[in-house]
Design an enzyme around this catalytic site. Structure first.
Site, short mmCIF file in Angstrom:
data_model
loop_
_atom_site.label_atom_id
_atom_site.label_comp_id
_atom_site.label_asym_id
_atom_site.label_seq_id
_atom_site.Cartn_x
_atom_site.Cartn_y
_atom_site.Cartn_z
N GLN A 19 0.81 -1.22 0.00
CA GLN A 19 0.00 0.00 0.00
C GLN A 19 0.84 1.27 0.00
OE1 GLN A 19 -1.80 -1.15 3.88
NE2 GLN A 19 -1.35 0.95 4.54
N CYS A 25 -5.28 0.38 3.59
CA CYS A 25 -5.43 -1.04 3.91
C CYS A 25 -6.86 -1.54 3.67
CB CYS A 25 -5.04 -1.27 5.36
SG CYS A 25 -5.94 -0.24 6.52
N HIS A 161 -6.46 -1.38 11.50
CA HIS A 161 -5.83 -1.91 10.28
C HIS A 161 -6.70 -3.01 9.67
CE1 HIS A 161 -2.72 -2.60 7.45
NE2 HIS A 161 -2.33 -3.76 7.94
#
Lengths: 214, 257
Positions: A19, A25, A161
């Site tokens: 990323q 994410c 995340h």
């Protein structure tokens, strides 16, 4: 569920992506899930575009973060996802240049999954990789092995995340989830993170979801 | 990285001083644990932010602490000239129970100017000492404050002196890191700063290692020269802590299909 399962061995998972310096994410987690769902329903593994979500999902915040539930909705509204080759990842926000004619996959719906890890394992083995979100405590320095931080340090309500569950099993009797991350192959175990399974470690069971492809 | 807009809700927001006092006092209490009266540090100034989600709040505090003068050089932890400390604390407040998740204190070389008191939550203008911060730690909560305690091993981690050749070894590991991950820094000052961040991170990784009950190994990664705040800002996704966006229907579990 079966005692172990690994969608990587069954060809349902694309290579680990990166990323870059961007909080995208959520887009990688969702495209990873859709790649798996499409493979299982249509038999073809396609690497799909995260940049399309960054640019065209106006509900989410691009590199500033997003939510898988909104991303599924954006994919439905837009009319599908282009491939990585057609709409390549740049790691920063651009003007949306989605071309419906280039869309190679579509989704029909999305669902929220159980918070019971046994049920999640059963769902994964039968239905494919799962988009989840976790508390990333310790991941900045993770190198290999099965991570199992003490609960107060990895609180399930500090989730920050999004990743992809691609399998599960046991290593020397320690149960784990195999997690595809989006920080490149030079992080973790060739880009993968292994997290203790069965205690809701780091909130892995809190935000599980999947696209539905009919 | 661009600064993220701060909004109400679970995202971090600056707090007025009264809201900070309870977590700041708790952090100070933890900092002073085991110290005799008269040797305890005092809180001079504090500022901070809070992120709220679910049943809890996570306070990120920057506090200026003042150590009392140390009269016995054989037990003094800091030189006389470095009585002021700049500390970063993270305090978790879950259902009224406090827990100290992180403490990072370093001596301040220059005089504190414009610092207010804890009462007025003034903002200290300080220049932190650049260097290693051996006190950087994940601290144990008081057994009264949580069901899970790490007190059996964390005090050892916090008090173990760093080896004499720590700086030399760290410089060598940092050099290897720079080569492995092809890092370049614009100035010598930045390189020095990154090395101090790296060294702090190695201590943090060691402590995360000690607190992991699985088989994971923690250490140098490509993110080792980033501060915790930088790492969070650049790579993580704070929106996930908010209420889920669009409501999705619940999937049928496979056993009931």
């Amino acid at each position: 569920p079966p005692p172990e399962w690994d969608w990587r061995k069954k060809g349902a998972v694309t290579k680990v992506k990166d990323q870059g310096m961007c909080g995208s994410c959520w887009a990688f987690s969702v495209t990873g899930n859709v790649e798996g769902q499409w493979f299982l329903k249509q038999g073809t593994l396609l690497s799909l575009s995260e940049q399309e979500l960054l640019d065209c999902d106006k509900v989410d915040k691009g590199c500033m973060g997003g939510l898988p539930s909104n991303a599924y909705s954006a994919i439905k509204t837009l009319g599908g996802l282009e491939t990585e080759d057609d709409y390549s990842y740049r790691g920063h926000l651009q003007t949306c240049s989605f071309n419906a004619e280039k869309a190679k996959v579509y989704i029909n719906d999305s669902v929220e999954l159980s918070q019971n890890e046994q049920k999640l394992a059963a769902w994964l083995a039968e239905k494919g990789p799962i988009s989840v979100a976790i508390n990333a405590f310790g991941m900045q320095f993770y190198r290999h092995g099965i991570s199992h931080p003490l609960r107060p340090l990895c609180s399930p309500w500090l989730i920050d995340h999004a990743v992809l569950l691609v399998g599960y099993g046991n290593r020397s009797a320690t149960p784990f989830w195999a997690i595809k991350n989006s920080w490149g192959t030079d992080w973790g175990e060739e880009g993968y993170y292994y997290l203790y399974r069965g205690s809701g470690a780091c909130g892995v069971n809190i935000m599980a979801s999947s696209a539905v492809v009919n | 990285a661009p600064k993220k807009p701060r909004a109400a809700g679970p995202q971090a927001r600056e707090l007025a001083s009264p809201e900070l006092l309870a977590p700041a006092r708790f952090a100070l209490e933890m900092y002073n644990r085991g110290r005799a009266a008269g040797t305890r540090a005092a809180l001079r100034a504090v500022r901070g932010r809070v992120r709220r989600a679910g049943r809890g709040s996570l306070y990120s505090l920057k506090a200026t602490l003042v150590e009392p003068p140390c009269n016995d050089p054989t037990v003094c932890q800091l030189p006389i000239s470095k009585k002021t400390l700049l500390c970063s604390f993270e305090v978790l407040d879950e259902l009224g129970k406090h827990m100290l998740l992180r403490r990072d204190c370093g001596p301040v070389d220059t005089k504190v100017t414009g610092a207010g008191t804890a009462q007025d939550a003034g903002r200290a203008q300080v220049t932190p000492h650049v260097g290693f911060s051996p006190n950087s730690s994940l601290l144990e909560p008081s057994p009264d404050d949580t069901n899970e305690t790490f007190s059996s091993f964390l005090p050892l981690l916090n008090k173990d002196p760093l080896p004499q050749d720590f700086s030399v070894k760290m410089a060598s590991i940092f050099k290897e890191f720079v080569t492995t991950y092809n890092r370049t820094y614009d100035t010598k000052e930045e390189a020095r700063w990154r090395m101090s961040v790296f060294a702090n991170n190695m201590v943090r990784a060691q402590k995360i290692q000690a607190l992991d009950t699985g088989t994971a190994r923690y250490g140098v990664t490509k993110f080792s020269d980033l501060t915790e705040e930088e790492f969070r800002t650049i790579y993580l996704n704070p929106l996930l802590q908010e209420e889920p966006g669009r409501k999705m229907r619940l999937a049928k579990s496979v056993s009931s299909l």
